[in-house]
Design a protein around this motif. Sequence first.
Motif, PDB file in Angstrom:
ATOM      1  N   ASN A 143       0.816  -1.184   0.000  1.00 41.29           N
ATOM      2  CA  ASN A 143       0.000   0.000   0.000  1.00 41.29           C
ATOM      3  C   ASN A 143       0.864   1.254   0.000  1.00 41.29           C
ATOM      4  O   ASN A 143       2.068   1.160   0.073  1.00 41.29           O
ATOM      5  N   THR A 144       0.265   2.421  -0.043  1.00 43.82           N
ATOM      6  CA  THR A 144       1.002   3.650  -0.279  1.00 43.82           C
ATOM      7  C   THR A 144       2.055   3.921   0.789  1.00 43.82           C
ATOM      8  O   THR A 144       3.184   4.254   0.488  1.00 43.82           O
ATOM      9  N   VAL A 145       1.688   3.778   2.057  1.00 44.11           N
ATOM     10  CA  VAL A 145       2.642   4.042   3.135  1.00 44.11           C
ATOM     11  C   VAL A 145       3.859   3.132   3.004  1.00 44.11           C
ATOM     12  O   VAL A 145       4.997   3.566   3.091  1.00 44.11           O
ATOM     13  N   ARG A 146       3.626   1.868   2.741  1.00 45.05           N
ATOM     14  CA  ARG A 146       4.708   0.905   2.613  1.00 45.05           C
ATOM     15  C   ARG A 146       5.587   1.239   1.401  1.00 45.05           C
ATOM     16  O   ARG A 146       6.794   1.172   1.464  1.00 45.05           O
ATOM     17  N   THR A 147       4.978   1.656   0.310  1.00 43.38           N
ATOM     18  CA  THR A 147       5.730   1.992  -0.890  1.00 43.38           C
ATOM     19  C   THR A 147       6.663   3.165  -0.649  1.00 43.38           C
ATOM     20  O   THR A 147       7.848   3.116  -0.920  1.00 43.38           O
ATOM     21  N   PRO A 227       3.694   7.661   9.492  1.00 42.57           N
ATOM     22  CA  PRO A 227       2.491   6.808   9.514  1.00 42.57           C
ATOM     23  C   PRO A 227       2.811   5.346   9.238  1.00 42.57           C
ATOM     24  O   PRO A 227       3.708   5.034   8.460  1.00 42.57           O
ATOM     25  N   LYS A 228       2.053   4.468   9.878  1.00 41.63           N
ATOM     26  CA  LYS A 228       2.224   3.037   9.687  1.00 41.63           C
ATOM     27  C   LYS A 228       0.960   2.450   9.070  1.00 41.63           C
ATOM     28  O   LYS A 228      -0.145   2.908   9.328  1.00 41.63           O
ATOM     29  N   ALA A 229       1.145   1.436   8.254  1.00 43.02           N
ATOM     30  CA  ALA A 229       0.001   0.804   7.590  1.00 43.02           C
ATOM     31  C   ALA A 229      -0.839   0.029   8.598  1.00 43.02           C
ATOM     32  O   ALA A 229      -0.308  -0.680   9.451  1.00 43.02           O
TER      33      ALA A 229
END
Length: 276
Positions: A143-147, A227-229
């Motif tokens: 997801n975006t945060v992880r990317t 932020p964390k997923a």
Amino acid sequence: TFTIEFWLKLDTLASTLGHHQAIVSKWDTTTKDSFFAYINSANDKLYLIFSSDGTIGSYTQCFTTNALTTGTWTHWAITVNASLGTAGILFYKNGASEAVTTDSNAATSVHDNTSAFTIGASLSGGTATNFAECKLDDIRLWNTVRTVTQILNNYNIENAFKSINNFVVNDFSRGYIKMTRDREDTKEIIKEILENISLMLAPFAPYISEYVYKGFSKESVHLSEWPKADKKKIDFELEENFNFALQVIEKGLAERDKQGTKGGQIDSQFFAVFKG
């Protein structure tokens, strides 16, 4: 857990080239193996492999049952829930589930290491190899945060910003906002999204991100945690289906523009044809 999403057009088969064609990779043999999506030169099928210990000795790998073909653009998504082994690897072609074959099922986690995240190549001792001699477009690692976190850790700031920008402009502004104007909980959801976007945007636009974040918190955005997923909110199948629905809507709007249909005017009929 992660998802790799991309558009692909093969001009030449990997079997003809005589080498694998890497799509995305965080894989640097032999002790920094994490995950690797590629087209195999032996059978022209799309593969996903991940290692639990950084080596090829403990890995899980699946591949498409059907071989890839040349000449047409195809949308692919590969979703990975490593804890489920091969059962957690799903392939989607143009929004539809693709048949998968299991190769190995030894790993149930993805090794975290310092190997670089690469697009269109993998690494061997730090040297690029397995070049993708094909056309790739709109590559996303969800997801975006992880990317963004992973790309920033590899100091590729331009791609990290593009990922945030694509989410804000296309997914959030042009998509979600327009579809949820009448929902009662829209304001709370928008607040949560803007708050997290401000945190991710802080390294790139420190002043505007601080201004936006102050609307939600008394603390400075630059003193807040990254932020964390929330894994409980991740639904890969829903994301893929929604992305496909957006493509249908975009094509419909484009056709309305061609026909000169005015905004607010309802079409008497609309047909969407899907090829399975």
